[in-house]
Structure formats: structure tokens, C-alpha cells
Design an enzyme around this catalytic site. Structure first.
Site, PDB file in Angstrom:
ATOM      1  N   GLN A 277       0.841  -1.194   0.000  1.00  0.00           N
ATOM      2  CA  GLN A 277       0.000   0.000   0.000  1.00  0.00           C
ATOM      3  C   GLN A 277       0.879   1.247   0.000  1.00  0.00           C
ATOM      4  OE1 GLN A 277      -2.180   1.467   3.517  1.00  0.00           O
ATOM      5  NE2 GLN A 277      -4.014   1.032   2.327  1.00  0.00           N
TER       6      GLN A 277
ATOM      7  N   CYS B 160      -5.910   6.976   5.377  1.00  0.00           N
ATOM      8  CA  CYS B 160      -5.149   7.085   6.630  1.00  0.00           C
ATOM      9  C   CYS B 160      -5.454   8.418   7.324  1.00  0.00           C
ATOM     10  CB  CYS B 160      -3.652   6.960   6.366  1.00  0.00           C
ATOM     11  SG  CYS B 160      -2.714   7.054   7.907  1.00  0.00           S
TER      12      CYS B 160
ATOM     13  N   LYS C 238      -7.862   1.799  -0.934  1.00  0.00           N
ATOM     14  CA  LYS C 238      -8.455   1.654   0.409  1.00  0.00           C
ATOM     15  C   LYS C 238      -8.883   3.046   0.841  1.00  0.00           C
ATOM     16  CE  LYS C 238      -9.082   0.320   4.767  1.00  0.00           C
ATOM     17  NZ  LYS C 238      -8.069   0.613   5.739  1.00  0.00           N
TER      18      LYS C 238
ATOM     19  N   ASN D  25     -15.063  -3.288   5.392  1.00  0.00           N
ATOM     20  CA  ASN D  25     -14.110  -3.238   6.506  1.00  0.00           C
ATOM     21  C   ASN D  25     -14.719  -2.462   7.675  1.00  0.00           C
ATOM     22  OD1 ASN D  25     -11.485  -1.061   7.310  1.00  0.00           O
ATOM     23  ND2 ASN D  25     -11.411  -3.206   7.857  1.00  0.00           N
ATOM     24  N   GLY D  26     -14.335  -2.900   8.861  1.00  0.00           N
ATOM     25  CA  GLY D  26     -14.707  -2.151  10.054  1.00  0.00           C
ATOM     26  C   GLY D  26     -15.525  -2.940  11.047  1.00  0.00           C
ATOM     27  N   ASP D  27     -14.922  -3.159  12.228  1.00  0.00           N
ATOM     28  CA  ASP D  27     -15.618  -3.735  13.384  1.00  0.00           C
ATOM     29  C   ASP D  27     -15.953  -5.220  13.249  1.00  0.00           C
ATOM     30  OD1 ASP D  27     -15.400  -1.161  14.234  1.00  0.00           O
ATOM     31  OD2 ASP D  27     -17.546  -0.718  14.278  1.00  0.00           O
TER      32      ASP D  27
ATOM     33  N   GLY E 144      -8.801  -5.779  10.551  1.00  0.00           N
ATOM     34  CA  GLY E 144      -7.638  -5.126  11.137  1.00  0.00           C
ATOM     35  C   GLY E 144      -7.435  -5.540  12.579  1.00  0.00           C
ATOM     36  N   ARG E 145      -8.084  -4.816  13.489  1.00  0.00           N
ATOM     37  CA  ARG E 145      -7.785  -4.958  14.913  1.00  0.00           C
ATOM     38  C   ARG E 145      -8.028  -6.357  15.466  1.00  0.00           C
ATOM     39  NH1 ARG E 145     -11.309   0.071  16.455  1.00  0.00           N
ATOM     40  NH2 ARG E 145     -12.384  -0.800  14.643  1.00  0.00           N
TER      41      ARG E 145
HETATM   42  C1  FMN Z   1      -2.435  -0.774  14.173  1.00  0.00           C
HETATM   43  C2  FMN Z   1      -3.211  -0.435  12.926  1.00  0.00           C
HETATM   44  C3  FMN Z   1      -2.526  -0.176  11.732  1.00  0.00           C
HETATM   45  C4  FMN Z   1      -3.222   0.143  10.566  1.00  0.00           C
HETATM   46  N1  FMN Z   1      -2.524   0.380   9.425  1.00  0.00           N
HETATM   47  C5  FMN Z   1      -3.201   0.624   8.276  1.00  0.00           C
HETATM   48  C6  FMN Z   1      -2.508   0.815   7.047  1.00  0.00           C
HETATM   49  O1  FMN Z   1      -1.274   0.793   6.987  1.00  0.00           O
HETATM   50  N2  FMN Z   1      -3.244   1.029   5.937  1.00  0.00           N
HETATM   51  C7  FMN Z   1      -4.617   1.063   5.963  1.00  0.00           C
HETATM   52  O2  FMN Z   1      -5.240   1.241   4.919  1.00  0.00           O
HETATM   53  N3  FMN Z   1      -5.295   0.911   7.105  1.00  0.00           N
HETATM   54  C8  FMN Z   1      -4.620   0.681   8.246  1.00  0.00           C
HETATM   55  N4  FMN Z   1      -5.321   0.512   9.411  1.00  0.00           N
HETATM   56  C9  FMN Z   1      -6.791   0.613   9.400  1.00  0.00           C
HETATM   57  C10 FMN Z   1      -7.420  -0.760   9.148  1.00  0.00           C
HETATM   58  O3  FMN Z   1      -7.058  -1.245   7.877  1.00  0.00           O
HETATM   59  C11 FMN Z   1      -8.941  -0.709   9.201  1.00  0.00           C
HETATM   60  O4  FMN Z   1      -9.432   0.162   8.221  1.00  0.00           O
HETATM   61  C12 FMN Z   1      -9.472  -0.253  10.552  1.00  0.00           C
HETATM   62  O5  FMN Z   1      -8.684  -0.745  11.618  1.00  0.00           O
HETATM   63  C13 FMN Z   1     -10.923  -0.716  10.742  1.00  0.00           C
HETATM   64  O6  FMN Z   1     -11.012  -2.124  10.641  1.00  0.00           O
HETATM   65  P1  FMN Z   1     -11.083  -3.078  11.954  1.00  0.00           P
HETATM   66  O7  FMN Z   1     -12.324  -2.683  12.707  1.00  0.00           O
HETATM   67  O8  FMN Z   1     -11.153  -4.475  11.391  1.00  0.00           O
HETATM   68  O9  FMN Z   1      -9.849  -2.824  12.753  1.00  0.00           O
HETATM   69  C14 FMN Z   1      -4.642   0.208  10.583  1.00  0.00           C
HETATM   70  C15 FMN Z   1      -5.325  -0.049  11.783  1.00  0.00           C
HETATM   71  C16 FMN Z   1      -4.637  -0.367  12.947  1.00  0.00           C
HETATM   72  C17 FMN Z   1      -5.411  -0.631  14.208  1.00  0.00           C
END
Ligand code: FMN
Length: 283
Positions: A30, A60, A99, A160-162, A184-185
Site C-alpha cells: 500500500q 489514513c 483503500k 471493513n470495520g468492526d 484489522g484490529r
Molecule cells: C495498528 C493499525 C494499523 C493500521 N494500518 C493501516 C494501514 O497501513 N493502511 C490502511 O489502509 N489501514 C490501516 N489501518 C486501518 C485498518 O485497515 C482498518 O481500516 C481499521 O482498523 C478498521 O477495521 P477493523 O475494525 O477491522 O480494525 C490500521 C489499523 C490499525 C489498528
């Protein structure tokens, strides 16, 4: 996420983020930047390194990224965002994806206008995190926005999300019609989430949660790789938060956290994990 400008300049730290193993394929990198020239050069470098996908970051929220006009800041300048993506598509012959968040803030939500433009330009798929830059990680990821994005997009949308469980992933796919999910998380310290998602999607009802012993063993392998890759000092620094994530919810997690925090070198860290593993086998 790597800086396109850093990659183009040959910055060593940025370069080191590009290493991968063949078994990780298909693999994407990315890029973030606000300069089409930097994005084009970096995309070509990534293609030459063997990446399968270039993903452009339009989401971001970090201050140091938006201050440069990149990441979510581009959602306030959709023409520039579209030009960046178009430049990347013209520069390479591998897949290019995006993204994005839904907008800069609620009044400026732009995803329903921007997604069809990106799809027309030729992006291969779009991942939507339906929060605004302004909301950061507050509130809920509004999956209804993913459903609307799917409606206006002629290319696959990844939601994506949650997502916290396999069932959540299945529910997002069913409720929104999205083509894939991004997590992600929930994967931090819990890589088994991907097995759970795969089980839930294929309709397998399993209670396939890892044992305590497996969680600690995988944690230890992971920490070893962190230290191999980053070296002792930075490896230990990063290991602390990963150990906290891997042991979350295990009995005695608080004690492990305190001890790891005070550990001075890798043998102390592995000693703490070994002791906890022995207790879990004995217990
Ligand atoms: C520690 C961390 C690092 C992340 N790094 C990126 C990244 O490099 N690029 C990106 O598009 N999103 C990044 N995200 C965002 C996640 O891709 C995602 O959009 C966001 O956490 C919501 O999804 P989730 O609820 O599954 O965590 C990051 C999130 C976290 C918590």
C-alpha cells in the site's frame, strides 16, 4: 503502508518494509502520497520487486500523513485522488486497488461519488472503511454505507470495520453484498480470526478456538521472527504490545504484561513465555 516518496528516494527504512516471502502471495503493497509522479515511480518499483497488487491509501487519518495532503486528506480533493490512482494504473500492469474512508467528515462524505469515478478509471477493487477521517475510530463502522457502495460500484467492494468474529464477517457479506472483507484490529494477537472467518463463510460450524498452549507457542514464534527481522532492541520494543495482544483474556495476562514490560532482553522475554507455557501445560 509505505511512503511513495520514500520508496522513490531509496530510503532504507521504507525499502525494508518491502520484504516478503513467496508463500505470502498474492501480496500487495500500500502506497501513500499526494504526488502522482511519486506514486507512478513507487508503483513501478513495487512491480519490479514482484508485488501482485498496488493499493493506494485514501483513508489514513494520521496527522503526519494528512498534513502532507495524502491518505484521508485526498478525500477532500477527489480530482487529485482520481489522478493519483489513474497514474498508478498507467504505470504498472499489475492490479491496482484503493483503500478509502467514507469522507473527511460527515458533511463531506464523498464515497458514493468517488467510488464510481475510481471504478471507471480502472481500479480493480475498492476497500471501504465507512468512518470519516474526523471520526477516526469512534462510533461504529456503518455497514449500510458498504451496502450502498456495492450498489454504485461496478468493481468488487471489500467491506471493513468492526469485524470481531467469523460470524461478523459472514453477516457483513450477507447484509451488504460486498465481495470480500478486510480485518484489522481483530487480527492483532489473534491470527486465528482468519480461520474462523473461513469456517463461518463456508458454513462449517466449528468451535475451533486455539488452545492456550497454541496461543503461547504462536506468540513465541512470532516474537522470534520480530527480533530476527528488527534486531534485539526494536524487536523487544515491538514484542511487548504483541505479547499483550496474544495473551489478552488468558489467566494471568496482567502478570505476563508487567513482567514483559520490565524484561531487558530477548532471553528474559522468552523465559517469561516459557514459564507461562509450562504453567498452561501443567494446569
Ligand atoms: C495498528 C493499525 C494499523 C493500521 N494500518 C493501516 C494501514 O497501513 N493502511 C490502511 O489502509 N489501514 C490501516 N489501518 C486501518 C485498518 O485497515 C482498518 O481500516 C481499521 O482498523 C478498521 O477495521 P477493523 O475494525 O477491522 O480494525 C490500521 C489499523 C490499525 C489498528
Amino acid at each position: 503502508m509505505v511512503s511513495a516518496e520514500g520508496l522513490r528516494r531509496g530510503d532504507r527504512k521504507t525499502e525494508s518494509m518491502l520484504s516478503f516471502e513467496d508463500e505470502e502471495r498474492p501480496i500487495g503493497v500500500q502506497l501513500f502520497d499526494d504526488s502522482p509522479d511519486a506514486i507512478a515511480d513507487a508503483a513501478q518499483i513495487a512491480q519490479d520487486r514482484g508485488f501482485d497488487i498496488i493499493d493506494i491509501n485514501l483513508g489514513c487519518p494520521a496527522r503526519k500523513v494528512v498534513r502532507k495532503g495524502a491518505g484521508a486528506r485526498l478525500l477532500r480533493n477527489p480530482e487529485r485522488a482520481a489522478r493519483l490512482v489513474e497514474t498508478a494504473i498507467e504505470a504498472v500492469n499489475i492490479s491496482v486497488s484503493v483503500k478509502m474512508r467514507s469522507g473527511w467528515d460527515e458533511p463531506e462524505e464523498i464515497y458514493l461519488e468517488l467510488i464510481p469515478i475510481l471504478a471507471d478509471i480502472g481500479v480493480d477493487f475498492i476497500t471501504l472503511h465507512p468512518r470519516t477521517r474526523e471520526s477516526m475510530f469512534r462510533g461504529k463502522s456503518d455497514w449500510n454505507k458498504i451496502r450502498l457502495a456495492v450498489k454504485v460500484s461496478k468493481v468488487p467492494v471489500v467491506g471493513n470495520g468492526d469485524i470481531r468474529t467469523g460470524r461478523d464477517a459472514k453477516r457483513m457479506l450477507d447484509e451488504t453484498g460486498c465481495s470480500g472483507v478486510m480485518i484489522g484490529r481483530a487480527s492483532l494477537g489473534y491470527p486465528w480470526i482468519f480461520r474462523e472467518v473461513s469456517d463461518a463463510i463456508s458454513g462449517r460450524i466449528t468451535d475451533n478456538r486455539p488452545s492456550e498452549e497454541e496461543r503461547l507457542r504462536v506468540c513465541e514464534d512470532y516474537i522470534r521472527e520480530l527480533i530476527d527481522f528488527y534486531g534485539e532492541r526494536k524487536g523487544i520494543f515491538l514484542a511487548r504490545k504483541h505479547i499483550i495482544w496474544f495473551t489478552k483474556g488468558l489467566p494471568g495476562a496482567k502478570i505476563i504484561r508487567e513482567r514483559v514490560f520490565n524484561a531487558r532482553n530477548s532471553s528474559e522475554v522468552f523465559g517469561i513465555l516459557d514459564q507461562r507455557k509450562a504453567e498452561s501445560v501443567a494446569g
